[in-house]
Design an enzyme around this catalytic site. Structure first.
Site, PDB file in Angstrom:
ATOM      1  N   HIS A 391     -10.728  -8.262  -6.543  1.00  0.00           N
ATOM      2  CA  HIS A 391      -9.877  -8.526  -5.378  1.00  0.00           C
ATOM      3  C   HIS A 391      -9.596  -7.204  -4.670  1.00  0.00           C
ATOM      4  CE1 HIS A 391      -5.467  -9.258  -3.942  1.00  0.00           C
ATOM      5  NE2 HIS A 391      -6.317  -9.342  -2.936  1.00  0.00           N
ATOM      6  N   LYS A 466       0.557  -0.386   7.887  1.00  0.00           N
ATOM      7  CA  LYS A 466      -0.022   0.766   7.197  1.00  0.00           C
ATOM      8  C   LYS A 466      -1.538   0.841   7.373  1.00  0.00           C
ATOM      9  CE  LYS A 466       3.729   2.535   5.441  1.00  0.00           C
ATOM     10  NZ  LYS A 466       4.177   3.917   5.785  1.00  0.00           N
ATOM     11  N   HIS A 681      -3.768 -12.818  -7.429  1.00  0.00           N
ATOM     12  CA  HIS A 681      -2.341 -12.658  -7.734  1.00  0.00           C
ATOM     13  C   HIS A 681      -1.877 -13.701  -8.753  1.00  0.00           C
ATOM     14  CE1 HIS A 681      -1.911  -9.457  -4.881  1.00  0.00           C
ATOM     15  NE2 HIS A 681      -2.354 -10.213  -3.895  1.00  0.00           N
ATOM     16  N   GLN A 740      -3.778   1.858   0.668  1.00  0.00           N
ATOM     17  CA  GLN A 740      -2.311   1.871   0.688  1.00  0.00           C
ATOM     18  C   GLN A 740      -1.682   2.150  -0.674  1.00  0.00           C
ATOM     19  OE1 GLN A 740      -3.987  -0.643   2.333  1.00  0.00           O
ATOM     20  NE2 GLN A 740      -3.530   0.081   4.394  1.00  0.00           N
TER      21      GLN A 740
END
Length: 839
Positions: A391, A466, A681, A740
């Site tokens: 992912h 971001k 997730h 990030q």
């Protein structure tokens, strides 16, 4: 005059040296006498007269003199005192029989002589009874460690069948350095060592005294992996009460519903392509070559948001029927009803806690055995087992330092390149930075400001900002977009650099998610053209398509009029390229590298729960974004039909692997339970024990990203990943957004290392997680066979190759046994379990 202190010291040093040299000389001379006597006995096994009687007589006199002066020979030497007429070992004449000189053995009444040395319990030669195979043992050419296993000595019994009684001193034992060979008639069947019991061939060496170094390290390498026994947990199945039987039946219904929905290939990949030699597959030298295939007779049309395929224009029978929306939402509500039932929640919570405690007990009993089994697998460790980043978003696949270096290099090498059209003017790269009042010298990581910080927690909107370097959307458009004025050349170049880093690591793979927005049908051809024209191909990379759930924004902008427009723009080009590959040649070759379809956006946004009777996509014309499960169904239904069509034509298929359970309602996880192969997730499973137990039973893949969650929705120490892993859910680690989140050149290893440090994961745990990532990935059957074993699709230890995965059979057998027990518990002892893992 008193002697000088230096003179005293010199005298003491001289005296000590003289004593040491004398002692060494006596020790060496006595040893030589013993060795020469042993050689003479070997050369005259039938009792013949020695060739030099004078020499023998002189040696005997010297031995007698030495023993008279010093009492007994050193403890480090075998007892070799002369035999006398009276049977004593002290003075007197040397005993002879037929002209032979005999050497006395240690009297049988005395205890064995033990002289401990470093790493050994005793020295060979202290007893007249010893194992023949322990005289001379092969050792590694790179290490002086003997190959006799420290653990074999525990397992082997001391029965007389395994022991050899050696009468007198054996010269072959004394010559432990390999100068003399073992006697051919000395129990050949025990001395011979089967080649199959050795992993490698080793040279023979040793020291003069027959004292072998510590064998443990080399023994681990010599032993065949998984020969050690381990403690198996034997917990009998509980007899369920009547209430539990009803709860189990509800769980059975949910699992059967999933089987009806999830797409499965008619012929499994390992049946289509049998891999007999799982060596490195040949690289694809022409990944973008297109060969004309012609158009098939299939005809398709969109009806109520789902594509229907017919054999030809005149046919009316739907070739690949799929469950309609009403049936899906009805089944979804049934699942939601089950997961809300109190008695089922209690039962599932208890089963999950029991799973966790079983694993903890397994570790208490077998952790050391797993560790030793891993050591026995040559070459493999965590760093050189295959790991897939299951992912990761393509626009954030590089780290911030990499992006900064790339921007600086382009500003230095190509400042006059026209890169953007803004406010009616074409701007060069230099002019863009001048408009921002920046120079290449000014740029640094902090000014780039792409790293997530405390301000992004629970602020998905700020996190998305971001993606803009230096807070400027124009820099994002120039460097991180493929549909810009320069046709995404800069993004293509930095992507190639990331590919190069992956290939250099060899053992790291990635599944990059790249966006299709559904604003227009030409997006597919533009994306495929960018991939092909920039030659973006790597054996370490496959692609997933992500669809941002942004209908409400497109509706406000007037880009679409209904949800049906988005579905048309996404799926019609795919069916066209499947029916007639020549109509979209670049898209056709690109789809060979696409393995999955993803849904992305902020799940925490409030939404209405869908009812059983929802408006069709053509009727969805309001300004509100449809619910997550609404997106899931229509993407699932169209992908199901597309996969059936592509499979019938021998093409690759695309699985549904959306973001789910990162935030928001539990409904998201219920919808993906019915339709998806794996999800990204899934941290909200911690809120629903029933869904968590169902995900365990179905072994649905969870690509979890604890560091990403830590920046957005959940603190690291509260992340459920370690609990999910203990309980046996199919979890893997992924990076999500290295730009990030991460700081190093290898973000996936960084993710593993932090998880290992914080949650105290062992090397076996890390390798099991890496193995899970390969299972979850969409790489080809040939590559998986090479990476984790040619029988990887089989359940249990039969499907594990420790020489490739570094996961002990002990761990795999435990996981498989416990899962089968749970399935039998849920199905009340009537579960039908396939011998193959469902892909």
């Amino acid at each position: 005059m008193e002697p000088n202190i230096y003179q005293l010291a010199l005298a003491a040093l001289f005296g000590a040296s003289f004593v040491a040299v004398s002692g060494f000389f006596m020790h060496f001379k006595a040893l030589n006498l013993v060795l020469e006597r042993g050689k003479e006995r070997k050369e005259n096994p039938d009792g013949d007269e020695p060739q030099n009687p004078t020499l023998v007589r002189r040696r005997s006199q010297v031995r007698r003199k030495v023993n008279d002066q010093y009492g007994r020979s050193p403890a480090s030497l075998p007892d070799a005192t002369p035999f006398t007429d009276g049977g004593g070992g002290g003075g007197g004449d040397t005993g002879r029989s037929n002209g032979h000189v005999y050497v006395d053995e240690i009297p049988p009444g005395l205890p064995r002589l033990h002289t401990p040395s470093e790493g050994r319990a005793s020295v060979h030669g202290a007893s007249s009874i010893r194992k023949t195979g322990s005289f001379v043992r092969p050792i590694s050419p790179k290490s002086p460690v003997a190959s006799a296993s420290a653990f074999e000595s525990v397992e082997e019994s001391d029965d007389d069948d395994n022991l050899t009684n050696s009468e007198g001193l054996d010269a072959s034992y004394l010559q432990a350095n390999g100068d003399n060979e073992m006697p051919a008639d000395a129990n050949e069947e025990q001395i011979s060592m089967a080649a199959s019991s050795m992993i490698r061939s080793h040279s023979v060496s040793g020291d003069l005294h027959g004292v072998q170094p510590d064998p443990i390290a080399a023994d681990i390498l010599r032993k065949e992996p998984e020969q050690e026994t381990f403690v198996r947990l034997n917990v009998p199945l509980e007899v369920p009460t009547s209430d539990e039987v009803e709860a189990y039946k509800c769980l059975q219904e949910c699992l059967e519903l999933r089987k009806r929905y999830v797409f499965q290939e008619t012929v499994a990949p390992w049946e289509k392509e049998v891999i007999s030699d799982p060596s490195t597959p040949k690289p694809n030298t022409e990944p973008f070559a297109h060969y004309p295939q012609g158009k098939s007779d299939h005809c398709f049309e969109m009806q109520d948001g789902v594509v229907h395929v017919f054999a030809n224009k005149d046919a009316k029978e739907d070739l690949f029927p799929v469950a309609d929306a009403t049936a899906f939402f009805t089944d979804l509500h049934h699942v939601l009803k089950v997961i809300a039932a109190g008695n089922i929640r209690t039962l599932c919570h208890r089963r999950l806690v029991l799973l966790e405690q079983k694993f903890n007990l397994h570790l208490m009993l077998n952790a050391d055995k797993e560790f030793l089994a891993q050591k026995s697998a040559p070459h493999r460790d965590f760093y050189n087992v295959r790991k897939v980043d299951t992912h990761v978003h393509h626009s954030a696949c590089m780290n911030q330092k990499h992006l900064l270096r790339f921007i600086k290099s382009k500003l230095r090498k190509e400042p006059d390149e026209v890169v953007i059209f803004r406010d009616g003017t074409y701007l060069t790269l230099r002019e863009v930075f001048e408009s921002l009042d920046l120079t290449g010298y000014d740029l640094n990581v902090d000014l780039l400001d792409v790293h997530a910080d405390k301000s992004t927690f629970h602020r998905f909107d700020k996190f998305n900002l971001k993606y803009n370097p230096c807070g400027q959307s124009r820099l994002r458009e120039i460097f991180l977009k493929q549909d810009n004025l320069i046709q995404g050349r800069f993004l293509g170049e930095i992507t190639k650099q990331v590919f190069s880093d992956l290939e250099a690591s060899k053992y790291q793979m990635a599944e990059y998610r790249i966006s299709i927005y559904g604003r227009k049908m030409s997006e597919w051809d533009q994306l495929a053209s960018w991939i092909v024209n920039n030659d973006l191909y790597s054996e370490n990379v496959v692609w997933l398509i992500q669809l941002p759930r942004l209908y409400n924004i497109y509706k406000d902008m007037g880009i679409v009029t209904s949800f049906q427009n988005i579905l048309d723009n996404i799926f019609i080009p795919l069916f066209e390229a499947t029916v007639d590959p020549d109509s979209h040649p670049q898209l056709h070759v690109f789809l060979k590298q696409v393995v999955g379809f993803d849904l992305v956006d902020d799940e925490s946004k409030p939404e209405r729960r869908p009812t059983k009777h929802m408006p069709t996509p053509a009727q969805w014309t309001n300004a509100f974004n449809p619910a997550f499960s609404y997106y899931v169904y229509y993407c699932y239904a169209n992908l199901y039909v597309l996969n059936k069509l592509r499979e019938s034509k021998g093409m690759t298929t695309i699985t549904l692997r959306p973001h789910s359970g990162e935030a928001g309602d539990i409904d998201h996880l219920a919808a993906t339970f019915l339709t998806c192969h794996s999800i990204a997730h899934g941290i909200n499973l911690r809120k629903s024990p029933v869904l968590q137990y169902l995900y365990y039973l179905a072994q649905i893949g969870l690509a979890m990203s604890p560091l990403s969650n830590n920046s957005l929705f959940l603190d690291y120490h509260r992340n459920p990943f370690p609990v999910f892993f203990l309980r046996g859910l199919n979890v893997s680690l992924s990076t999500d957004d290295p730009l990030q989140i991460h700081l190093t050149k290898e973000p996936l290893v960084e993710e593993y290392s932090i998880a290992a440090s914080v949650w105290k994961l062992s090397a076996c745990d890390l390798c099991e997680i890496a193995r899970n990532s390969v299972y979850q990935s969409g790489f080809s059957h040939a590559l998986k066979s090479h990476w984790i074993g040619k029988d990887y699709y089989k359940r249990g230890p039969d499907g594990n190759d420790i020489h490739k995965t570094n996961v002990p059979h002990i761990r795999v057998e435990f996981r498989d046994t416990i899962w089968k027990e749970e399935m039998q518990q849920v199905y009340l002892g009537k579960a039908v379990i396939s011998d193959e893992v469902v892909p």
